[in-house]
Design an enzyme around this catalytic site. Sequence first.
Site, short mmCIF file in Angstrom:
data_model
loop_
_atom_site.label_atom_id
_atom_site.label_comp_id
_atom_site.label_asym_id
_atom_site.label_seq_id
_atom_site.Cartn_x
_atom_site.Cartn_y
_atom_site.Cartn_z
N PRO A 88 0.82 -1.22 0.00
CA PRO A 88 0.00 0.00 0.00
C PRO A 88 0.85 1.27 0.00
O PRO A 88 0.34 2.36 -0.26
CB PRO A 88 -0.83 -0.11 1.28
CG PRO A 88 -0.27 -1.23 2.07
CD PRO A 88 0.61 -2.04 1.19
N ARG A 154 -2.78 -7.93 -21.07
CA ARG A 154 -3.73 -7.68 -22.17
C ARG A 154 -3.24 -6.61 -23.14
O ARG A 154 -3.81 -6.45 -24.21
CB ARG A 154 -5.14 -7.39 -21.65
CG ARG A 154 -5.30 -6.14 -20.83
CD ARG A 154 -6.58 -6.18 -20.01
NE ARG A 154 -7.79 -6.41 -20.81
CZ ARG A 154 -8.31 -5.53 -21.66
NH1 ARG A 154 -7.74 -4.36 -21.83
NH2 ARG A 154 -9.41 -5.80 -22.33
C1 9D3 Z 1 -4.22 -2.52 8.45
C2 9D3 Z 1 -2.73 -2.57 8.40
N1 9D3 Z 1 -2.21 -1.31 7.88
C3 9D3 Z 1 -1.77 -0.46 9.01
C4 9D3 Z 1 -1.60 0.96 8.60
C5 9D3 Z 1 -1.06 -1.53 6.98
C6 9D3 Z 1 -1.32 -2.53 5.92
C7 9D3 Z 1 -0.51 -3.65 5.82
C8 9D3 Z 1 -0.73 -4.58 4.83
C9 9D3 Z 1 -2.34 -2.37 5.02
C10 9D3 Z 1 -2.57 -3.32 4.02
C11 9D3 Z 1 -1.76 -4.42 3.94
C12 9D3 Z 1 -1.97 -5.43 2.87
N2 9D3 Z 1 -2.07 -4.81 1.55
C13 9D3 Z 1 -1.24 -5.11 0.56
O1 9D3 Z 1 -0.39 -5.95 0.72
C14 9D3 Z 1 -1.36 -4.40 -0.69
C15 9D3 Z 1 -2.24 -3.35 -1.11
C16 9D3 Z 1 -3.31 -2.67 -0.46
O2 9D3 Z 1 -3.69 -2.95 0.69
N3 9D3 Z 1 -3.95 -1.70 -1.15
C17 9D3 Z 1 -3.62 -1.35 -2.42
N4 9D3 Z 1 -2.63 -1.94 -3.07
C18 9D3 Z 1 -1.96 -2.95 -2.41
S1 9D3 Z 1 -0.68 -3.79 -3.05
C19 9D3 Z 1 -0.47 -4.70 -1.71
#
Ligand code: 9D3
Length: 248
Positions: A88, A154
């Site tokens: 993220p 694609r």
């Molecule tokens: C709720 C935990 N968060 C605390 C601030 C951090 C967090 C850690 C791991 C939020 C999401 C994740 C898991 N997400 C991904 O691995 C992820 C992701 C996403 O959540 N949103 C958009 N693109 C991606 S790419 C990988």
Amino acid sequence: MKCDVLTLFPGIVQAAVYESILGRATETGLVQVNVLDLRDFAVDKHNTADDYPYGGGSGMVMKPGPVFDAVDAIKSCGEPVKVFLMSPQGVVFDHRKALELSRETRRLVFICGRYEGVDERVREALVDEEISIGDFVLSGGELAAAVIIEASARLIPGVLGADESAEKDSFYDGLLDYPHYTRPAVYRDMAVPDVLTSGNHERIRLWRRKQALAATFRKRPDLLNEIELSPEDKKLLEEVESEMWGTS
Ligand code: 9D3
């Protein structure tokens, strides 16, 4: 396009990738997706791939060992690789990035995090680029990796059928789509616009272009700043703007 996806949930990636349009493309070899289970790279008898965070706090962190070993195994083939961390905190994926990946000759390795994320040393030593698919919270990187692989694959010539790819060429001009209609010509008192049944292909082309410009202007005006408008587009857009006064 050759990619490897490293994950603790291989089933999610497999289902998303092989059940989509990529099913056929993976058979022809234009797209190769290799899903690796990080648990297979764990060293203890319980195949542990995650552990408690140093410094305390809730949640688990993915151990560096299985990720480093999996990437080493891929690199041992000697092919050039580019390593992506799905996160993220990454740069937000878009069409431009999809096009870039579709033209990438290196093997693309996607590391999918779960839980609170991966040990920071993975990011420091292994990752070339961090990618997000948008500002919302997923449970892990698997669906994000599938989105990126599908959107990129694609765009590779030959991946879509002839029917779909004609559309693909004209589609991404940075505008929203024009409205589509099919039979019947009148449905519950709602008629299809006359122009579409007129048989006048030049009028139809202009109507569709104007509708695409109008939809973009109303719903995503930000997109209009990103593209070059032709003199014809500018004229159509002026019509749209002047006709908008008095309408919703
Ligand atoms: C709720 C935990 N968060 C605390 C601030 C951090 C967090 C850690 C791991 C939020 C999401 C994740 C898991 N997400 C991904 O691995 C992820 C992701 C996403 O959540 N949103 C958009 N693109 C991606 S790419 C990988």
